[in-house]
Write an enzyme that holds these catalytic residues in place. Structure first.
Site, short mmCIF file in Angstrom:
data_model
loop_
_atom_site.label_atom_id
_atom_site.label_comp_id
_atom_site.label_asym_id
_atom_site.label_seq_id
_atom_site.Cartn_x
_atom_site.Cartn_y
_atom_site.Cartn_z
N LYS A 113 -51.23 35.53 26.88
CA LYS A 113 -49.97 35.37 26.14
C LYS A 113 -50.01 35.89 24.70
O LYS A 113 -49.79 37.06 24.46
CB LYS A 113 -49.54 33.90 26.17
CG LYS A 113 -48.95 33.50 27.52
CD LYS A 113 -48.26 32.17 27.42
CE LYS A 113 -47.56 31.77 28.70
NZ LYS A 113 -46.31 32.44 28.94
N PHE A 136 -50.39 24.34 35.27
CA PHE A 136 -49.93 25.69 35.64
C PHE A 136 -51.00 26.69 35.22
O PHE A 136 -51.36 26.77 34.05
CB PHE A 136 -48.60 26.05 34.96
CG PHE A 136 -48.07 27.38 35.44
CD1 PHE A 136 -47.30 27.46 36.59
CD2 PHE A 136 -48.36 28.55 34.76
CE1 PHE A 136 -46.83 28.69 37.06
CE2 PHE A 136 -47.91 29.79 35.23
CZ PHE A 136 -47.13 29.85 36.37
N ASP A 193 -57.96 26.08 29.84
CA ASP A 193 -56.91 27.10 29.89
C ASP A 193 -56.03 26.96 28.64
O ASP A 193 -55.16 26.10 28.58
CB ASP A 193 -56.08 26.91 31.18
CG ASP A 193 -54.96 27.94 31.30
OD1 ASP A 193 -54.69 28.65 30.31
OD2 ASP A 193 -54.34 28.02 32.39
N1 PLP Z 1 -52.05 29.50 32.23
C1 PLP Z 1 -51.13 28.91 31.48
C2 PLP Z 1 -51.48 27.65 30.73
C3 PLP Z 1 -49.84 29.45 31.37
O1 PLP Z 1 -48.92 28.84 30.63
C4 PLP Z 1 -49.55 30.63 32.08
C5 PLP Z 1 -48.21 31.21 32.04
O2 PLP Z 1 -47.24 30.58 31.71
C6 PLP Z 1 -50.55 31.23 32.85
C7 PLP Z 1 -51.79 30.63 32.90
C8 PLP Z 1 -50.28 32.48 33.62
O3 PLP Z 1 -50.13 33.55 32.73
P1 PLP Z 1 -49.50 34.93 33.21
O4 PLP Z 1 -48.03 34.70 33.42
O5 PLP Z 1 -49.78 35.87 32.05
O6 PLP Z 1 -50.20 35.34 34.45
#
Ligand code: PLP
Length: 397
Positions: A243, A127, A214
């Site tokens: 986050k 994700f 990520d």
């Molecule tokens: N990358 C990861 C690993 C995530 O867990 C999330 C959100 O849950 C995102 C990217 C996307 O973040 P945002 O909701 O702040 O756009």
């Protein structure tokens, strides 16, 4: 009637305030927060040092355009470089934007090497966000469905399967980068092995690919080190954060080193709000507090209490597939959908989440203490046990 767009199936509770690991709703009911806004409230709620720093910063300067020098942004970029082993940071406002920046960076890097149509290796169940490029990188059809045509240029492989990555390297000369979550969060708390991360580093070095990590959900002290890749003893080329970085104030960051750090030039990427004084101050205080209050050690210790307690009570029981996690990032995978546990826990005064339909997920604030962790266990274990004891509807019929 709500005037908010119908994008969430919201749980019918609204919080008015919080303190530490606790939240209160409009009726005055108290909840133990084992989710922290999905890994956002790093320092828990209403951390005195953070609230004071934010108030002071607001009284001085909330926003300044990136047309100008921003001292707080510079200080945060320097701090991030020190703790991550990276060299330069691009600031944005969310996780998807951090990933979007990395995707653009990888493509620009590829074009710089003369690759006409640069590709990025991504993982099953990944994700990375909900913008068009990041949902295309995401490995979940539910997130993508209806938004076709997807952004091209992603090659998908199973997580922890290094041979699959080597095969891509042998066959596809347009690939320029790998994008991986060292622990998949939304995908169900799926851990990469440290060996796999090291092997990814080797493949990337051999191929001249960028290793892009990520850590939006798993990073920033949650596993007992600043970043999960540090457990593997490797340095990626690009690291993505958001986050928990500013403990609740929106911020995202794309960190890079070496060649990757020099890819963007003035005009190639930007953000109006990215790296503003308010968000950067909140992030600096968050990082300081993680160090001053020993929160990485705390994540390690309290995470062991939670994971150990859940394993002792649930692992190996019929209906439990696996109890897994690292530090304060924990998943209990059950054999059938268990979304109803969220409501049961809420009634009992505990905030948890269920992802991928059947994985109970805990992402408490890094400030959670042992006593609170035992309270989480005391509420959650009986609820899961009760759920397991209940025959599934189909079996009863
Ligand atoms: N990358 C990861 C690993 C995530 O867990 C999330 C959100 O849950 C995102 C990217 C996307 O973040 P945002 O909701 O702040 O756009």
């Amino acid at each position: 009637m709500s005037y908010s767009m119908n994008t969430y199936s919201r749980i019918p509770v609204a919080f008015t305030h919080g303190k530490g690991s606790w939240l209160w709703d409009q009726s005055g009911k108290k909840y133990l927060d084992a989710l922290a806004g999905i890994a956002v409230n790093t320092l828990g709620h209403a951390h005195p040092k953070l609230t004071r720093a934010i108030a002071d910063q607001c009284a001085r300067l909330i926003h300044a355009s990136n047309l100008y020098q921003i001292a707080e942004q510079e200080r945060l970029a320097e701090k991030l470089a020190k703790i991550s082993g990276m060299e330069a940071t691009f600031f944005c406002n969310s996780g998807c934007e951090a990933n979007e920046a990395a995707i653009k960076l990888a493509r620009l890097y590829g074009h710089g090497k003369g690759v006409e149509s640069p590709g990025i290796v991504v993982m099953d169940k990944a994700f990375h966000g909900r913008t068009l490029a990041t949902l295309s990188a995401t490995g979940n059809r539910k997130v993508q469905a209806g938004f076709e045509p997807l952004v091209p240029g992603f090659v998908r492989v199973p997580l922890n399967d290094i041979q699959a990555v080597r095969d891509v390297a042998a066959q596809d000369k347009s690939v320029v980068a790998v994008l991986v979550e060292p622990i998949q969060g939304e995908g169900g708390i799926n851990l990469t092995t440290m060996q796999y991360l090291r092997e990814l580093r080797e493949v990337c070095d051999r191929q001249g690919w960028l290793l892009m990590v990520d850590e939006v959900q798993c990073g920033l002290g949650r596993t007992g080190k600043w970043f999960v890749y540090q457990h593997a003893g490797i340095r990626p080329d690009v690291v993505l954060l958001a986050k928990g970085l500013a403990s609740g104030v929106p911020i995202g960051a794309c960190l890079a080193r070496g060649t990757a750090a020099a890819v963007f030039k003035p005009g190639t990427h930007g953000s109006t709000f990215g790296g503003n004084p308010l968000a950067c101050t909140a992030a600096l205080v968050t990082l300081e507090a993680i160090e001053e209050e020993g929160l990485m050690e705390n994540a390690d210790r309290v995470g062991a209490v939670l994971l150990g307690g859940l394993r002792d009570a649930l692992a190996g029981r019929p209906g439990v597939v696996e109890v897994r996690g690292h530090g304060l990032m924990i998943g209990v995978e059950l054999a059938r959908p268990c979304g109803e546990l969220v409501g049961r826990a809420l009634e009992a005064g505990l905030l948890i989440n269920v992802t991928m339909d059947n994985v109970v997920r805990l992402l408490p604030p890094l400030t959670m203490n042992d006593v609170e962790a035992r309270q989480v266990l005391a509420i959650l274990i009986p609820l899961v046990s009760e759920f397991l004891a209940k025959a599934p509807v189909a079996a009863r019929a």
